[in-house]
Scaffold this motif. Structure first.
Motif, PDB file in Angstrom:
ATOM      1  N   ARG A  37     -32.695 -27.315  33.677  1.00 34.19           N
ATOM      2  CA  ARG A  37     -33.682 -26.585  34.470  1.00 34.19           C
ATOM      3  C   ARG A  37     -34.093 -27.359  35.723  1.00 34.19           C
ATOM      4  O   ARG A  37     -34.166 -26.805  36.808  1.00 34.19           O
ATOM      5  CB  ARG A  37     -34.911 -26.260  33.611  1.00 34.19           C
ATOM      6  CG  ARG A  37     -35.895 -25.319  34.275  1.00 34.19           C
ATOM      7  CD  ARG A  37     -37.004 -24.900  33.333  1.00 34.19           C
ATOM      8  NE  ARG A  37     -37.783 -26.011  32.837  1.00 34.19           N
ATOM      9  CZ  ARG A  37     -38.732 -26.638  33.546  1.00 34.19           C
ATOM     10  NH1 ARG A  37     -39.004 -26.249  34.756  1.00 34.19           N
ATOM     11  NH2 ARG A  37     -39.401 -27.636  33.018  1.00 34.19           N
ATOM     12  N   THR A  38     -34.364 -28.647  35.566  1.00 34.24           N
ATOM     13  CA  THR A  38     -34.839 -29.445  36.698  1.00 34.24           C
ATOM     14  C   THR A  38     -33.712 -30.190  37.405  1.00 34.24           C
ATOM     15  O   THR A  38     -33.899 -30.668  38.513  1.00 34.24           O
ATOM     16  CB  THR A  38     -35.886 -30.485  36.235  1.00 34.24           C
ATOM     17  OG1 THR A  38     -35.257 -31.408  35.339  1.00 34.24           O
ATOM     18  CG2 THR A  38     -37.075 -29.811  35.586  1.00 34.24           C
ATOM     19  N   ARG A  39     -32.556 -30.305  36.737  1.00 30.99           N
ATOM     20  CA  ARG A  39     -31.388 -31.042  37.236  1.00 30.99           C
ATOM     21  C   ARG A  39     -31.633 -32.543  37.322  1.00 30.99           C
ATOM     22  O   ARG A  39     -30.858 -33.279  37.899  1.00 30.99           O
ATOM     23  CB  ARG A  39     -30.908 -30.507  38.592  1.00 30.99           C
ATOM     24  CG  ARG A  39     -30.509 -29.051  38.608  1.00 30.99           C
ATOM     25  CD  ARG A  39     -29.348 -28.706  37.711  1.00 30.99           C
ATOM     26  NE  ARG A  39     -28.128 -29.358  38.136  1.00 30.99           N
ATOM     27  CZ  ARG A  39     -27.125 -29.665  37.331  1.00 30.99           C
ATOM     28  NH1 ARG A  39     -27.192 -29.362  36.057  1.00 30.99           N
ATOM     29  NH2 ARG A  39     -26.060 -30.266  37.777  1.00 30.99           N
ATOM     30  N   LYS A  40     -32.720 -33.008  36.745  1.00 29.22           N
ATOM     31  CA  LYS A  40     -33.024 -34.435  36.765  1.00 29.22           C
ATOM     32  C   LYS A  40     -32.341 -35.138  35.596  1.00 29.22           C
ATOM     33  O   LYS A  40     -32.233 -34.592  34.502  1.00 29.22           O
ATOM     34  CB  LYS A  40     -34.536 -34.669  36.690  1.00 29.22           C
ATOM     35  CG  LYS A  40     -35.246 -34.208  37.942  1.00 29.22           C
ATOM     36  CD  LYS A  40     -36.703 -34.559  37.882  1.00 29.22           C
ATOM     37  CE  LYS A  40     -37.366 -34.117  39.166  1.00 29.22           C
ATOM     38  NZ  LYS A  40     -38.648 -34.767  39.363  1.00 29.22           N
ATOM     39  N   TRP A  41     -31.916 -36.361  35.838  1.00 28.93           N
ATOM     40  CA  TRP A  41     -31.308 -37.181  34.802  1.00 28.93           C
ATOM     41  C   TRP A  41     -32.360 -37.592  33.778  1.00 28.93           C
ATOM     42  O   TRP A  41     -33.457 -37.962  34.129  1.00 28.93           O
ATOM     43  CB  TRP A  41     -30.739 -38.454  35.388  1.00 28.93           C
ATOM     44  CG  TRP A  41     -29.650 -38.304  36.391  1.00 28.93           C
ATOM     45  CD1 TRP A  41     -29.138 -37.151  36.918  1.00 28.93           C
ATOM     46  CD2 TRP A  41     -28.943 -39.373  37.007  1.00 28.93           C
ATOM     47  NE1 TRP A  41     -28.164 -37.446  37.819  1.00 28.93           N
ATOM     48  CE2 TRP A  41     -28.014 -38.807  37.894  1.00 28.93           C
ATOM     49  CE3 TRP A  41     -29.011 -40.752  36.912  1.00 28.93           C
ATOM     50  CZ2 TRP A  41     -27.154 -39.580  38.662  1.00 28.93           C
ATOM     51  CZ3 TRP A  41     -28.144 -41.514  37.677  1.00 28.93           C
ATOM     52  CH2 TRP A  41     -27.223 -40.935  38.541  1.00 28.93           C
ATOM     53  N   PHE A  42     -31.979 -37.550  32.501  1.00 27.35           N
ATOM     54  CA  PHE A  42     -32.856 -38.102  31.484  1.00 27.35           C
ATOM     55  C   PHE A  42     -32.167 -39.191  30.675  1.00 27.35           C
ATOM     56  O   PHE A  42     -32.819 -39.934  29.949  1.00 27.35           O
ATOM     57  CB  PHE A  42     -33.442 -37.013  30.575  1.00 27.35           C
ATOM     58  CG  PHE A  42     -32.455 -36.332  29.676  1.00 27.35           C
ATOM     59  CD1 PHE A  42     -32.277 -36.749  28.375  1.00 27.35           C
ATOM     60  CD2 PHE A  42     -31.723 -35.247  30.130  1.00 27.35           C
ATOM     61  CE1 PHE A  42     -31.381 -36.105  27.534  1.00 27.35           C
ATOM     62  CE2 PHE A  42     -30.832 -34.592  29.308  1.00 27.35           C
ATOM     63  CZ  PHE A  42     -30.656 -35.027  28.005  1.00 27.35           C
ATOM     64  N   ALA A  43     -30.864 -39.333  30.836  1.00 29.53           N
ATOM     65  CA  ALA A  43     -30.132 -40.399  30.144  1.00 29.53           C
ATOM     66  C   ALA A  43     -28.911 -40.789  30.971  1.00 29.53           C
ATOM     67  O   ALA A  43     -28.259 -39.931  31.569  1.00 29.53           O
ATOM     68  CB  ALA A  43     -29.697 -39.938  28.757  1.00 29.53           C
ATOM     69  N   VAL A  44     -28.648 -42.090  30.981  1.00 31.61           N
ATOM     70  CA  VAL A  44     -27.479 -42.632  31.676  1.00 31.61           C
ATOM     71  C   VAL A  44     -26.819 -43.620  30.719  1.00 31.61           C
ATOM     72  O   VAL A  44     -27.453 -44.582  30.280  1.00 31.61           O
ATOM     73  CB  VAL A  44     -27.877 -43.371  32.972  1.00 31.61           C
ATOM     74  CG1 VAL A  44     -26.656 -43.947  33.663  1.00 31.61           C
ATOM     75  CG2 VAL A  44     -28.660 -42.458  33.905  1.00 31.61           C
ATOM     76  N   LEU A  45     -25.562 -43.368  30.386  1.00 32.05           N
ATOM     77  CA  LEU A  45     -24.814 -44.274  29.519  1.00 32.05           C
ATOM     78  C   LEU A  45     -23.939 -45.165  30.380  1.00 32.05           C
ATOM     79  O   LEU A  45     -23.129 -44.673  31.174  1.00 32.05           O
ATOM     80  CB  LEU A  45     -23.950 -43.496  28.533  1.00 32.05           C
ATOM     81  CG  LEU A  45     -23.125 -44.356  27.577  1.00 32.05           C
ATOM     82  CD1 LEU A  45     -24.040 -45.118  26.609  1.00 32.05           C
ATOM     83  CD2 LEU A  45     -22.132 -43.503  26.810  1.00 32.05           C
ATOM     84  N   LEU A  46     -24.142 -46.463  30.220  1.00 36.30           N
ATOM     85  CA  LEU A  46     -23.311 -47.450  30.901  1.00 36.30           C
ATOM     86  C   LEU A  46     -22.378 -48.004  29.839  1.00 36.30           C
ATOM     87  O   LEU A  46     -22.772 -48.814  28.999  1.00 36.30           O
ATOM     88  CB  LEU A  46     -24.187 -48.545  31.511  1.00 36.30           C
ATOM     89  CG  LEU A  46     -25.264 -48.017  32.461  1.00 36.30           C
ATOM     90  CD1 LEU A  46     -26.291 -49.086  32.771  1.00 36.30           C
ATOM     91  CD2 LEU A  46     -24.630 -47.477  33.723  1.00 36.30           C
ATOM     92  N   GLY A  47     -21.170 -47.513  29.842  1.00 33.06           N
ATOM     93  CA  GLY A  47     -20.210 -47.905  28.828  1.00 33.06           C
ATOM     94  C   GLY A  47     -19.605 -49.260  29.120  1.00 33.06           C
ATOM     95  O   GLY A  47     -19.247 -49.557  30.253  1.00 33.06           O
ATOM     96  N   ASP A  48     -19.521 -50.070  28.089  1.00 35.31           N
ATOM     97  CA  ASP A  48     -18.831 -51.347  28.178  1.00 35.31           C
ATOM     98  C   ASP A  48     -19.448 -52.278  29.227  1.00 35.31           C
ATOM     99  O   ASP A  48     -18.754 -52.910  30.011  1.00 35.31           O
ATOM    100  CB  ASP A  48     -17.350 -51.087  28.469  1.00 35.31           C
ATOM    101  CG  ASP A  48     -16.457 -52.218  28.022  1.00 35.31           C
ATOM    102  OD1 ASP A  48     -16.792 -52.860  27.012  1.00 35.31           O
ATOM    103  OD2 ASP A  48     -15.441 -52.471  28.698  1.00 35.31           O
ATOM    104  N   LEU A  49     -20.771 -52.355  29.240  1.00 32.68           N
ATOM    105  CA  LEU A  49     -21.506 -53.189  30.200  1.00 32.68           C
ATOM    106  C   LEU A  49     -21.508 -54.645  29.718  1.00 32.68           C
ATOM    107  O   LEU A  49     -21.737 -54.903  28.536  1.00 32.68           O
ATOM    108  CB  LEU A  49     -22.945 -52.684  30.312  1.00 32.68           C
ATOM    109  CG  LEU A  49     -23.830 -53.350  31.351  1.00 32.68           C
ATOM    110  CD1 LEU A  49     -23.429 -52.878  32.755  1.00 32.68           C
ATOM    111  CD2 LEU A  49     -25.289 -53.021  31.094  1.00 32.68           C
TER     112      LEU A  49
END
Length: 130
Positions: A37-49
């Motif tokens: 609805r808002t197009r805002k990010w609520f989660a970001v996965l940084l794989g293999d950091l």
């Protein structure tokens, strides 16, 4: 991707009906989830950091999840073992969570729900901000 990360991705799909987006061609292990609805990010996965990015002295790499967080709670959640100041995000409004199973799914789901609510809130919508 480890089992804990897979369970998190299933939780997001089942609870919110959203799938991961992979916006960075040069970083295929990194993904985001948006509130539709808002197009805002609520989660970001940084794989293999690299763990050193979190300030840990140990070598190795791990999946890390960035979640939006209520600024009132941000610093009380940080323990620098399981939950950290956000990597590569605003450190007042985001936290980073190790996806190694040290944060139980019940606690992780609470944090994800808080993140979702923060980006879904009417007060956060463009044009309705204070």
């Amino acid at each position: 991707m480890n089992e804990h990360t897979r369970r998190f991705m299933e939780y997001i799909a089942d609870t919110y009906g959203v799938e991961a987006e992979y916006p960075w061609a040069t970083s295929p292990h990194n993904s985001i989830w948006r509130n539709p609805r808002t197009r805002k990010w609520f989660a970001v996965l940084l794989g293999d950091l690299p763990l050193r990015c979190l300030g840990l002295p140990e070598d190795g790499r791990q999946d890390v999840l960035n979640l939006k967080c209520d600024p009132i709670m941000t610093f009380s959640l940080i323990d620098n073992c399981r939950i950290f100041r956000a990597y590569h995000m605003n450190k007042e409004h985001w936290i980073s969570v190790r996806m190694d199973g040290s944060v139980p799914m019940e606690e992780l789901s609470f944090l994800v729900n808080m993140s979702w609510q923060l980006v879904d809130s009417k007060k956060n919508r463009r044009g309705n901000a204070k």
